[in-house]
Write an enzyme that holds these catalytic residues in place. Structure first.
Site, short mmCIF file in Angstrom:
data_model
loop_
_atom_site.label_atom_id
_atom_site.label_comp_id
_atom_site.label_asym_id
_atom_site.label_seq_id
_atom_site.Cartn_x
_atom_site.Cartn_y
_atom_site.Cartn_z
N TYR A 16 6.67 -28.39 7.40
CA TYR A 16 6.24 -28.94 8.69
C TYR A 16 5.03 -28.12 9.18
O TYR A 16 4.85 -26.97 8.78
CB TYR A 16 7.41 -28.85 9.67
CG TYR A 16 7.18 -29.58 10.96
CD1 TYR A 16 7.16 -30.97 10.99
CD2 TYR A 16 6.98 -28.90 12.15
CE1 TYR A 16 6.94 -31.65 12.19
CE2 TYR A 16 6.77 -29.56 13.35
CZ TYR A 16 6.75 -30.95 13.36
OH TYR A 16 6.52 -31.61 14.54
N ASN B 160 4.22 -26.23 11.55
CA ASN B 160 4.34 -24.87 12.08
C ASN B 160 4.88 -23.89 11.05
O ASN B 160 5.01 -22.70 11.35
CB ASN B 160 5.23 -24.85 13.33
CG ASN B 160 6.69 -25.21 13.03
OD1 ASN B 160 7.01 -25.77 11.98
ND2 ASN B 160 7.57 -24.91 13.96
N LYS B 161 5.15 -24.36 9.84
CA LYS B 161 5.67 -23.48 8.80
C LYS B 161 4.55 -22.63 8.19
O LYS B 161 3.36 -22.87 8.42
CB LYS B 161 6.35 -24.30 7.70
CG LYS B 161 7.56 -25.10 8.16
CD LYS B 161 8.70 -24.19 8.56
CE LYS B 161 10.04 -24.91 8.58
NZ LYS B 161 10.13 -26.05 9.49
N GLN B 162 4.96 -21.66 7.36
CA GLN B 162 3.97 -20.82 6.69
C GLN B 162 2.98 -21.68 5.90
O GLN B 162 1.78 -21.47 5.92
CB GLN B 162 4.68 -19.83 5.75
CG GLN B 162 5.57 -18.82 6.45
CD GLN B 162 6.98 -19.30 6.66
OE1 GLN B 162 7.24 -20.50 6.73
NE2 GLN B 162 7.93 -18.36 6.74
#
Length: 376
Positions: free
Chosen positions: A183, A185-187
């Site tokens: 997603y 906002n993930k790394q």
């Protein structure tokens, strides 16, 4: 009239010309799904986490669901998981008819407390869905021991934790099947998408079939050869192309996020009433997903968050307990008091702006605004 302030977002992906070029390559190929970019991505992810097999799916939730389907979870079965997580950690088996059992978390790591898990095991328990919360590895050895002694399936929800390490090896390398997610906002960000890593060739073949409507190409079967009930959890080559670009710079992404986390730690060191996330320990190295602080009980979190937002600093509650979500209360009758550590934590934690390319000056401003808010 008050002058508008520049807003600092909660998160933002790092995408540039490389991802754009790879996406254009896919678009020009005319092969948008079930193409070679997905296979290449799977191979590179598997190598990255030291697992022999990987299957890309449409989301981390989809990956968790498929593992629950393969485990045969269903009505009458209980599955133990963490109350302090995103709802997918429980939804993945509830949709198969299994019943959630929530074990409390460790107050420092915010991961499942193995002692609480042991106490929650009954004759109906079939599986444990362990969460690596906020990128910090769970107590994998202890949970695996519990699973083996009681004959349970252990599924690792590593959706927030790509790049984290447990006892010197990356998450995904230790045996239990793990799910990572992408997603924004993930790394690593591809918009939507996830990948399941497994050490079982049989499970990998099932994953590839189930994500594609239960198709099987064994024995000369073709496109309309369906041997089991499956789902459309396919990923696209466009997303895989973005993922390949993200993988190329994953080391740099992890490095920059670690630096940003270290700066927050330094800036918050003398701020009374605000507790920083737990540091790495001897056996675990965090992969920084979000930066979540815990406020002192004497502080009103809503007041603090409102003060940040007025100054253009984005923030959010991270995260409400799963068992206290409205649908959980209505369906299963859960209420306050079930998991006191998780509930107390969820009531006091909040996320600060955090992403790969966050400006260090913006971090200083975030803490300056936070300092004023908690001191008011």
């Amino acid at each position: 009239m008050r002058e508008a302030v520049r807003e600092i977002p909660l998160s933002r992906p790092w995408l540039d010309e490389r991802e754009e070029a790879l996406v254009l390559e896919v678009l020009r190929s005319g092969r948008l799904s079930l193409g070679p970019w997905i296979e290449q991505f799977e191979q590179e992810v598997a190598a990255r986490v030291d697992a022999p097999f990987a299957a890309a799916v449409s989301s981390g939730t989809a990956g968790l669901h498929l593992l629950c389907r393969i485990a045969g979870l269903g009505p009458g079965d209980e599955v133990i998981t963490s109350p302090l997580s995103f709802v997918a950690s429980a939804n993945c088996f509830i949709v198969e008819g299994a019943t959630p059992v929530f074990a409390d978390v460790d107050p420092v790591t915010l991961n499942l407390d193995p002692a609480a898990v042991e106490a929650a095991v009954t004759e109906r328990t079939r599986a444990i869905v362990a969460v690596d919360m906020f990128g910090f590895p769970c107590e994998l050895d202890a949970l695996r021991d519990i699973a083996e002694r009681h004959g349970l399936v252990l599924i690792e929800d590593a959706c927030e934790s790509l790049g984290a390490e447990y006892r010197g090896r990356p998450l995904g390398a230790h045996g239990p099947s793990a799910v990572f997610a992408f997603y924004p906002n993930k790394q690593m960000a591809t918009g939507e998408g996830g990948v399941v890593t497994t050490h079982s060739e049989e499970e990998w073949r099932l994953l590839c079939s189930l994500r594609n409507q239960g198709r099987s190409y064994d024995g000369g079967g073709g496109w309309f050869h369906h041997v089991r009930l499956g789902l459309n959890y396919r990923w696209t080559d466009v997303q895989a192309a973005i993922g390949l670009g993200q993988l190329e710079k994953l080391d740099r992404i992890l490095e920059l996020r670690t630096q940003a986390a270290q700066l927050y730690g330094e800036l918050l060191e003398d701020l009374d009433g605000v507790e920083a996330p737990a540091p790495d320990d001897e056996g675990r190295r965090r992969s920084w997903f979000v930066y979540v602080v815990k406020l002192d009980e004497a502080l009103d979190r809503n007041v603090v968050m409102d003060a940040l937002r007025r100054e253009g600093v984005a923030t959010a509650e991270y995260v409400p307990c799963i068992h206290l979500q409205p649908y959980m209360r209505e369906r299963f009758g859960f209420a306050e008091g079930l998991c006191p550590v998780a509930e107390g934590t969820a009531a006091r934690t909040m996320a600060l702006p955090f992403f790969t390319q966050i400006d260090h000056g913006d971090q200083e401003r975030v803490v300056e605004v936070l300092r004023a808010a908690v001191s008011a």
